[in-house]
Design a protein around this motif. Sequence first.
Motif, PDB file in Angstrom:
ATOM      1  N   GLU A 168      49.981 -12.516 -16.482  1.00 36.17           N
ATOM      2  CA  GLU A 168      49.851 -11.095 -16.799  1.00 36.17           C
ATOM      3  C   GLU A 168      48.895 -10.373 -15.845  1.00 36.17           C
ATOM      4  N   ILE A 169      47.728 -10.967 -15.553  1.00 40.78           N
ATOM      5  CA  ILE A 169      46.719 -10.234 -14.783  1.00 40.78           C
ATOM      6  C   ILE A 169      46.120 -11.038 -13.642  1.00 40.78           C
ATOM      7  N   GLY A 170      46.588 -12.262 -13.432  1.00 45.27           N
ATOM      8  CA  GLY A 170      45.981 -13.125 -12.428  1.00 45.27           C
ATOM      9  C   GLY A 170      46.057 -12.593 -11.018  1.00 45.27           C
ATOM     10  N   GLY A 171      47.002 -11.700 -10.739  1.00 47.15           N
ATOM     11  CA  GLY A 171      47.099 -11.126  -9.409  1.00 47.15           C
ATOM     12  C   GLY A 171      46.119 -10.006  -9.159  1.00 47.15           C
ATOM     13  N   ARG A 172      45.373  -9.602 -10.215  1.00 51.15           N
ATOM     14  CA  ARG A 172      44.470  -8.456 -10.087  1.00 51.15           C
ATOM     15  C   ARG A 172      42.996  -8.819 -10.195  1.00 51.15           C
ATOM     16  N   VAL A 173      42.686  -9.939 -10.854  1.00 49.74           N
ATOM     17  CA  VAL A 173      41.282 -10.284 -11.056  1.00 49.74           C
ATOM     18  C   VAL A 173      41.171 -11.794 -11.216  1.00 49.74           C
ATOM     19  N   CYS A 174      40.065 -12.346 -10.732  1.00 45.55           N
ATOM     20  CA  CYS A 174      39.794 -13.766 -10.931  1.00 45.55           C
ATOM     21  C   CYS A 174      39.601 -14.046 -12.417  1.00 45.55           C
ATOM     22  N   LEU A 175      40.157 -15.145 -12.886  1.00 49.82           N
ATOM     23  CA  LEU A 175      40.035 -15.544 -14.281  1.00 49.82           C
ATOM     24  C   LEU A 175      39.052 -16.696 -14.410  1.00 49.82           C
ATOM     25  N   MET A 176      38.411 -16.741 -15.569  1.00 48.56           N
ATOM     26  CA  MET A 176      37.561 -17.857 -15.955  1.00 48.56           C
ATOM     27  C   MET A 176      37.969 -18.289 -17.354  1.00 48.56           C
ATOM     28  N   GLY A 177      37.588 -19.504 -17.711  1.00 43.34           N
ATOM     29  CA  GLY A 177      37.877 -19.945 -19.080  1.00 43.34           C
ATOM     30  C   GLY A 177      38.753 -21.173 -19.093  1.00 43.34           C
ATOM     31  N   ASN A 178      39.287 -21.448 -20.271  1.00 43.06           N
ATOM     32  CA  ASN A 178      38.925 -20.932 -21.583  1.00 43.06           C
ATOM     33  C   ASN A 178      38.952 -22.078 -22.584  1.00 43.06           C
ATOM     34  N   LEU A 179      38.255 -23.189 -22.217  1.00 34.79           N
ATOM     35  CA  LEU A 179      38.212 -24.367 -23.077  1.00 34.79           C
ATOM     36  C   LEU A 179      37.596 -24.016 -24.429  1.00 34.79           C
ATOM     37  N   ASP A 180      38.266 -24.390 -25.500  1.00 32.68           N
ATOM     38  CA  ASP A 180      37.798 -24.155 -26.860  1.00 32.68           C
ATOM     39  C   ASP A 180      36.760 -25.217 -27.209  1.00 32.68           C
ATOM     40  N   THR A 181      35.502 -24.814 -27.258  1.00 24.05           N
ATOM     41  CA  THR A 181      34.435 -25.797 -27.455  1.00 24.05           C
ATOM     42  C   THR A 181      34.384 -26.332 -28.884  1.00 24.05           C
ATOM     43  N   ILE A 182      34.877 -25.557 -29.837  1.00 20.38           N
ATOM     44  CA  ILE A 182      34.828 -25.978 -31.236  1.00 20.38           C
ATOM     45  C   ILE A 182      35.959 -26.943 -31.569  1.00 20.38           C
ATOM     46  N   ASN A 183      37.149 -26.672 -31.028  1.00 21.41           N
ATOM     47  CA  ASN A 183      38.326 -27.464 -31.396  1.00 21.41           C
ATOM     48  C   ASN A 183      38.757 -28.488 -30.352  1.00 21.41           C
ATOM     49  N   ASP A 184      38.438 -28.241 -29.072  1.00 25.81           N
ATOM     50  CA  ASP A 184      38.938 -29.128 -28.020  1.00 25.81           C
ATOM     51  C   ASP A 184      37.850 -29.850 -27.240  1.00 25.81           C
ATOM     52  N   LEU A 185      36.587 -29.576 -27.533  1.00 29.00           N
ATOM     53  CA  LEU A 185      35.498 -30.257 -26.834  1.00 29.00           C
ATOM     54  C   LEU A 185      34.614 -31.025 -27.813  1.00 29.00           C
ATOM     55  N   GLN A 186      33.996 -30.325 -28.731  1.00 29.71           N
ATOM     56  CA  GLN A 186      32.999 -30.953 -29.599  1.00 29.71           C
ATOM     57  C   GLN A 186      33.546 -32.082 -30.471  1.00 29.71           C
ATOM     58  N   PRO A 187      34.727 -31.935 -31.116  1.00 26.13           N
ATOM     59  CA  PRO A 187      35.127 -32.973 -32.081  1.00 26.13           C
ATOM     60  C   PRO A 187      36.051 -34.052 -31.534  1.00 26.13           C
ATOM     61  N   LYS A 188      36.497 -33.940 -30.274  1.00 24.17           N
ATOM     62  CA  LYS A 188      37.540 -34.820 -29.762  1.00 24.17           C
ATOM     63  C   LYS A 188      36.967 -36.049 -29.075  1.00 24.17           C
ATOM     64  N   ALA A 189      37.840 -37.018 -28.827  1.00 22.53           N
ATOM     65  CA  ALA A 189      37.484 -38.176 -28.018  1.00 22.53           C
ATOM     66  C   ALA A 189      37.464 -37.763 -26.547  1.00 22.53           C
ATOM     67  N   PRO A 190      36.682 -38.459 -25.708  1.00 18.57           N
ATOM     68  CA  PRO A 190      36.604 -38.088 -24.297  1.00 18.57           C
ATOM     69  C   PRO A 190      37.972 -37.993 -23.607  1.00 18.57           C
ATOM     70  N   GLN A 191      38.897 -38.897 -23.937  1.00 22.62           N
ATOM     71  CA  GLN A 191      40.219 -38.856 -23.309  1.00 22.62           C
ATOM     72  C   GLN A 191      40.967 -37.571 -23.678  1.00 22.62           C
ATOM     73  N   GLU A 192      40.760 -37.110 -24.910  1.00 20.92           N
ATOM     74  CA  GLU A 192      41.404 -35.864 -25.340  1.00 20.92           C
ATOM     75  C   GLU A 192      40.765 -34.656 -24.659  1.00 20.92           C
ATOM     76  N   VAL A 193      39.467 -34.714 -24.448  1.00 28.06           N
ATOM     77  CA  VAL A 193      38.784 -33.641 -23.721  1.00 28.06           C
ATOM     78  C   VAL A 193      39.323 -33.570 -22.299  1.00 28.06           C
ATOM     79  N   GLU A 194      39.441 -34.710 -21.649  1.00 26.17           N
ATOM     80  CA  GLU A 194      39.982 -34.730 -20.285  1.00 26.17           C
ATOM     81  C   GLU A 194      41.369 -34.111 -20.238  1.00 26.17           C
ATOM     82  N   GLN A 195      42.210 -34.424 -21.211  1.00 27.36           N
ATOM     83  CA  GLN A 195      43.559 -33.878 -21.223  1.00 27.36           C
ATOM     84  C   GLN A 195      43.556 -32.370 -21.452  1.00 27.36           C
ATOM     85  N   ALA A 196      42.670 -31.888 -22.331  1.00 30.29           N
ATOM     86  CA  ALA A 196      42.593 -30.452 -22.585  1.00 30.29           C
ATOM     87  C   ALA A 196      42.160 -29.697 -21.333  1.00 30.29           C
TER      88      ALA A 196
END
Length: 344
Positions: free
Chosen positions: A272-300
Amino acid sequence: MAYPGAMQDVRTCTELGVPSRVPAFPLCISYDNFHFGITHERWRNDPQTMLELAKRAVADFDYDVYMLHPDDLIEYERTGIAIKFEKHLPPAVRTYLPATEATLSALSIPADLSTSGRMAAHLEGLAAIKEHFGDSICLAGRIAAPFSTLTLILGIEATLMLMLENPGLLKRYMEFFLEYNDVVAAAQLQAGAHAIWLGDCVGTSHFISPQQYRDHAAESAQAASGRIRERGGIVFYHGNEKSIPHLKIMAELGFNAINIGEGVEIGQVKREIGGRVCLMGNLDTINDLQPKAPQEVEQAVREILEAAKPGGGYIFCTGEGVPDNTPVENVRAMMGAIKKYGGY
């Protein structure tokens, strides 16, 4: 430690170019304090502790962008808001100012931020970190965008009521804090920051519609960004935004990069907007980082990189801050995945 060329890669990304590797900018500010056993009270008041934590965190986790962000209130202590301080948490507002003409008339723009208070310590900390790292990392300071600034001074409810009932007064408040925050941003850039994190979490779909954002928040955020960029600073704009209609407006405003919030597929945002501005993000720290196993974090992380990095113009970041109790092996898995899958 950051990889050689990280600072240049950040600049390349903000120019929508293809870097050698995706730079890593996870929001680990509070997590680092917790992990290294440094109290927030000590860190926010002592420049040498700021430097100590930066050195340990960058060395241990290989951050490419490091942000010194003690809290949202350091520059506003002199406005008269009552602040609650705690040992292990960022300060919070105890009592807001009345949202009146009289309050606005009584406010003044600080002449010198470097002589006293926590803002002076913040500037000294930035200078010490810059002296140590030079240009080997991208060093970021921080301010709030004017619309969100008012919620720190007047409160969210009062600010939103001004938007509906007295937009003229709201605009005058934002014009004042555009000037006030410009002094704060300029001081941080002079102290050594390469970039400014421009926070605008209330100027988003969490609180206002796209049209309200355009009518009340966009112009002042654009002006704040423009002033930072005129001084040679990079602007990282953050509201944890996931609404495509809001993001389309934000992409028009001249930010160097926009941090995308959790809950939206970043590949869609890139289309939608990647051609107009640099994007950052957007790992979900509550659902995809904090509670998961390291292998699942790597995949996310891998899935985000594969969706966002094609064609350049992307910097890895978390959507919001990494929780203090996140397992260290998950943080290492996140950073390892960026090295593993972030190259071009």
